[in-house]
Every structure is written in C-alpha cells, then in structure tokens.
Design a protein around this motif. Structure first.
Motif, PDB file in Angstrom:
ATOM      1  N   ALA A  67     129.388  62.399 123.146  1.00 50.77           N
ATOM      2  CA  ALA A  67     128.736  63.304 122.201  1.00 50.77           C
ATOM      3  C   ALA A  67     129.211  63.077 120.762  1.00 50.77           C
ATOM      4  N   ASP A  68     130.384  62.476 120.609  1.00 50.70           N
ATOM      5  CA  ASP A  68     130.923  62.254 119.266  1.00 50.70           C
ATOM      6  C   ASP A  68     130.624  60.862 118.724  1.00 50.70           C
ATOM      7  N   ARG A  75     119.461  60.857 116.515  1.00 49.51           N
ATOM      8  CA  ARG A  75     119.893  60.573 117.882  1.00 49.51           C
ATOM      9  C   ARG A  75     121.251  61.189 118.220  1.00 49.51           C
ATOM     10  N   SER A  76     121.369  61.591 119.477  1.00 47.49           N
ATOM     11  CA  SER A  76     122.631  62.103 120.005  1.00 47.49           C
ATOM     12  C   SER A  76     122.549  62.038 121.524  1.00 47.49           C
ATOM     13  N   LYS A  78     124.764  63.580 125.336  1.00 52.04           N
ATOM     14  CA  LYS A  78     125.906  64.267 125.937  1.00 52.04           C
ATOM     15  C   LYS A  78     125.822  64.143 127.453  1.00 52.04           C
ATOM     16  N   GLY A 106     119.782  63.399 126.062  1.00 43.80           N
ATOM     17  CA  GLY A 106     119.803  62.836 124.720  1.00 43.80           C
ATOM     18  C   GLY A 106     118.953  61.601 124.580  1.00 43.80           C
ATOM     19  N   VAL A 110     121.807  55.178 121.594  1.00 48.35           N
ATOM     20  CA  VAL A 110     123.117  55.612 121.095  1.00 48.35           C
ATOM     21  C   VAL A 110     124.160  54.628 121.613  1.00 48.35           C
TER      22      VAL A 110
END
Length: 310
Positions: A67-68, A75-76, A78, A106, A110
């Motif tokens: 998530a970080d 975009r993200s 988790k 998500g 990523v």
C-alpha cells in the motif's frame, strides 16, 4: 513536476501528432498478430539464452509491492488477509484445519509491471491498427490482452547508465539516445541484438522510501530517438529501474511518445520498476531473462517478477 509536464505537453499533443504519422498500423507478422515483438523469440534463441547460464545465480527483478508503494496517480493497491469459514476462531473439520486467503484491491500497474500492447496508443489506435472502439471493453480487452503474451525467455542485456554517467543516481530529465546507449554498451563490452530484452540501470529505485516525492516527480530514461534505435534492433522488451522507462520531463511537447513508439508502433513490451541493482553490482551485463506473467484475460498490464539467471 510530473503533473506540470503532462499538462504543459497535452496542449501541444495534437499539434505534434503529424510527427508520429507513419505506416505503423500494419504488423510485419500479419493482420491477426497480437503479440508483437514476442515473435522474435524462437526455440533457437531460447536455447542460446540458456547457454548464458554459467554460475546458476538468480536475480529477482521485481520489487515487493504494498500500500505504500509510490505509483503513477491515481494508482494504488492493498492486500487484505482473511480467514473464510473460520468465524469465532474455529477451525474447519474435526482436525481443526485453519488457513489464510488474501484479496488484492487496486490497480494492476503498481510496482514492477509489464505494459501490454493494449496499454497505450495513438489517438485511440493501438498495435497493429486496432481501434479501441473495436476491441476495448470494461470487462477486458477483446484483443491485445496480457493473457496473449507468450513466455518471454530471451538473452537479457543490462545497460548501466549510472556507471556511464559516473553517478549513483542518474539525474531526472536525462535522456538515453543512440549515442549514449551505444557508448555505454561498448564500455561494457556487450552488443544489443535482435530478440534481446534490454534493461537500463539508473539507480532511480534507490529513492524509494527515501525520497518518494523525487521518485514520482520525474526520471531519467529512454529518449524518442533511443526508442527508435532499439526497435530498429528488434528487441523484445525494454525495461528500467524507473516507473515509466522513458525520460521525464519529456524531451519535446509530446506525452509518453516513447510508449507510443515501443508499444503501438512496434509491439515492443515495456518493463517498469525493474530491480537492476544487484545485476549492476555484479556487472551482470548479459544473462538469461525469464518471465511468465499472470494471464488475466483481457488485462492491459501485469505485475511481474521476472528473473535474470547468470
């Protein structure tokens, strides 16, 4: 910086479109081709790549994703871990079997990722002249899906641009074109050949967790002329230890033109956020590259963890 570059460039994009005009809408592998430069991979080239393995040392080119992990906005991603069917902390059956499952919520683009041929086009026209109106669907692409990409097993070549510029982290906005690529390759004693996967090391990933703002704000990378040079060589894929592979701020008043040249015009895959640090440390400039991506039907991109073997 990135948003400013995109907004400023977008104004001039339409004016720049004639510069992109060329007979790129017909694949040399025929009107039904959906895999582009992966056609360069032959059994003979796979066997030749296997001959590069001398020590058996392996390198994971993908980075851990969470998530970080900074990503191109918005975009993200988790991960959620659940224990289905085990309410009240009770196991299943008389033997009390317990297990964990996980859900990913998500965006696919990523972290370490491969851009498929349906990812980026020119005015809604994609690889091999496919128009988005004919193959685009919210439930998955009808053509050019990431599931169509065959296993990519090839000779891999690392071009260490950090060493070329004598720095740990190459400055954002630094473009790699024919001169820089050829000089760096010559200094390393390697040659770029048809059927290769070419990776650039810039040190950019070392900014993750230390200066995420700078990491996301720009990047060194492949220039327009450099992209044309590599596609003329017949490479299968181009990757780097950066989030977009191409130079940002862009060289001209265009937006992701390198992506257009690689993906739409030549069917050359893009590999982003490749962890090249250990390969560069070991001066592993030539290796066997192996990638079998998740085959989500109709997917545009895929999170990946390719392996380099020396």
């Amino acid at each position: 910086m990135l948003r400013a570059a995109l907004l400023g460039s977008a104004v001039s994009l339409v004016m720049a479109m004639p510069a992109l005009a060329q007979d790129w809408t017909k694949s040399k592998w025929g009107p039904n081709d959906e895999i582009g430069a992966a056609n360069y991979i032959t059994p003979e080239r796979v066997k030749a790549a296997a001959q590069l393995v001398k020590t058996g040392k392996t390198y994971a080119l993908g980075i851990p994703v969470g998530a970080d992990t900074p990503a191109y906005p918005p975009r993200s991603v988790k991960v959620t871990v659940v224990q289905p069917g085990q309410a009240g902390n009770h196991g299943i059956g008389p033997n009390q079997a317990t297990y964990n499952d996980d859900m990913i919520t998500g965006w696919v683009g990523v972290g370490s990722q491969m851009d498929g041929l349906g990812h980026l086009g020119v005015d809604h026209v994609y690889y091999n002249g496919n128009k988005i109106a004919d193959f685009g669907d919210v439930s998955g692409l009808k053509k050019l899906g990431i599931d169509k990409v065959p296993p990519l097993v090839a000779r891999g070549v690392l071009i260490d641009m950090a060493a070329y510029y004598k720095t740990d982290v190459v400055k954002e906005g630094t473009a790699f074109n024919t001169k820089e690529i050829e000089e760096a390759a010559k200094a390393q004693g390697v040659e770029i050949r048809e059927g290769d996967v070419v990776l650039f090391h810039t040190g950019w990933l070392s900014l993750l967790g230390k200066d995420d703002k700078r990491y996301n704000g720009g990047e060194p990378g492949l220039g327009v002329e450099g992209a044309k040079y590599l596609t003329s060589k017949g490479v299968v894929a181009v990757g780097a230890d950066t989030w977009g592979v191409e130079v940002v701020p862009f060289e001209k008043n265009t937006v992701f033109e390198v992506h257009q040249i690689l993906l739409a015009m030549n069917g050359t895959y893009i590999l982003e956020n490749m962890d090249t640090s250990e390969l560069a440390k070991d001066k592993g400039y030539e290796f066997m590259f192996v990638l079998g991506q998740p085959r989500f039907k109709g997917g545009v991109q895929s999170m990946i963890n390719p392996v380099a073997i020396r």
